[in-house]
Scaffold this active site. Structure first.
Site, short mmCIF file in Angstrom:
data_model
loop_
_atom_site.label_atom_id
_atom_site.label_comp_id
_atom_site.label_asym_id
_atom_site.label_seq_id
_atom_site.Cartn_x
_atom_site.Cartn_y
_atom_site.Cartn_z
N PRO A 9 53.80 84.77 51.52
CG PRO A 9 51.65 84.48 50.65
CD PRO A 9 52.89 83.73 51.03
CB CYS A 92 43.92 86.60 54.80
SG CYS A 92 44.09 88.12 55.75
#
Length: 324
Positions: A9, A92
């Site tokens: 992703p 992240c």
């Protein structure tokens, strides 16, 4: 779910047009959405974020969030929309993500993440997976990594996608966090040895199928990020080499021919051509005419009248003999 190879992703990159394009190159590789926050789904039109093309399967939704109830609601949506997997982003490192209490900062809160995993797995029948780093800041010992994985496994997570770098939440940008912390593949291998019952997928710095096949000797799967986006033709032999399937695309030109019906459909709906072509600029990476291809699309795809003919004109600049 066969997770031997996946495309990571990537925010602003792996949208539905990117995934449709990648699916024309590999039928087996698992594809992921960009990270979508629970707030985006719960407070907006969810279809704007969740809609995908049926041809994309197998496709996984990556969620960002830390509220168990909100994550559970989003998992129900994902199941209704027809996704094949739900992945929780725990890797992240951006400031925006930290301020929203999701991403890599959650590695410091294994009990909260475990509550999230429990709520997610109880809300739907889809597999719930986790993507995380090997550590953050000073919380980077192997013992802490094992505790984190063990805690999430007890909560119902059986698949862990491990970016083999730690993340520095202060002092490094997200881009720097993808390059500066050293890769420590051996820790991911060790994780698989210590948790043989879990599915361990390795991620970080993997650039080709040769490297992927080497990693597969030690872990259950490989996730490739930027290289798959910038040089997508690397996926052309994935079905045969990684999955043992007797299929691969005939040529780069054929991939574009197969993309044209979607281009025609979307442009007729008023979708600008550039939303599709920005993902295909690297298809002829390293091939004669690649620069002409990129330049023509970059200069013309944004024009209001751009459509399928624009793509055909770009293809006409390329020597067919070098398309394989």
């Amino acid at each position: 779910m066969d997770r031997r190879l996946a495309v990571a992703p990537m925010l602003d990159w792996t949208d539905k047009y990117c995934r449709y394009f990648h699916r024309l190159i590999s039928r087996q590789t698992l594809l992921y959405t960009e990270m979508i926050t629970t707030g985006a789904l719960l407070h907006n039109d969810p279809g704007r974020f969740l809609d995908f093309f049926p041809a994309e399967h197998p496709v996984a939704l990556q969620l960002g969030g830390s509220n168990p109830e909100d994550l559970a609601k989003c998992c129900k949506m994902a199941e209704e929309w027809g996704y094949d997997e739900i992945n929780l982003n725990l890797g992240c490192p951006s400031d925006r993500v930290q301020s929203g209490m999701f991403g890599a900062c959650l590695m410091a809160k294994p009990d909260l993440v475990a509550d999230c995993i429990t709520a997610m797995t109880e809300s739907c029948k889809l597999p719930v997976t986790a993507k995380h780093r090997i550590g953050i800041d000073e919380l980077d010992s192997y013992d802490l990594l094992c505790h984190f994985v063990d805690r999430l496994a007890a909560a119902g997570c059986q698949t862990f996608i491990v970016h083999a770098r730690k993340a520095w939440l202060q002092g490094l940008s997200p881009k720097q966090n993808r390059d500066i912390p050293p890769l420590r593949y051996e820790l991911v291998y060790r994780l698989k040895q210590d948790f043989p019952e879990l599915e361990i997928i390795i991620n970080g710095g993997i650039r080709n199928l040769d490297q992927a096949q080497s990693h597969l000797k030690n872990v259950d799967g490989v996730m490739i990020g930027r290289e798959a986006y910038q040089n997508p033709w690397m996926l052309a032999q994935a079905d045969r080499r990684i999955f043992g399937a007797n299929w691969q695309p005939h040529s780069r030109h054929q991939v574009i021919e197969n993309l044209l019906p979607l281009v025609e459909q979307e442009c007729s709906r008023g979708i600008p051509l550039k939303h599709i072509t920005r993902h295909i600029l690297g298809l002829f990476h390293g091939q004669p005419g690649a620069r002409k291809w990129r330049r023509y699309l970059s200069e013309n795809a944004h024009k209001p009248e751009a459509g399928p003919e624009t793509l055909r004109s770009a293809m006409a600049l390329l020597p067919i003999a070098n398309s394989h």
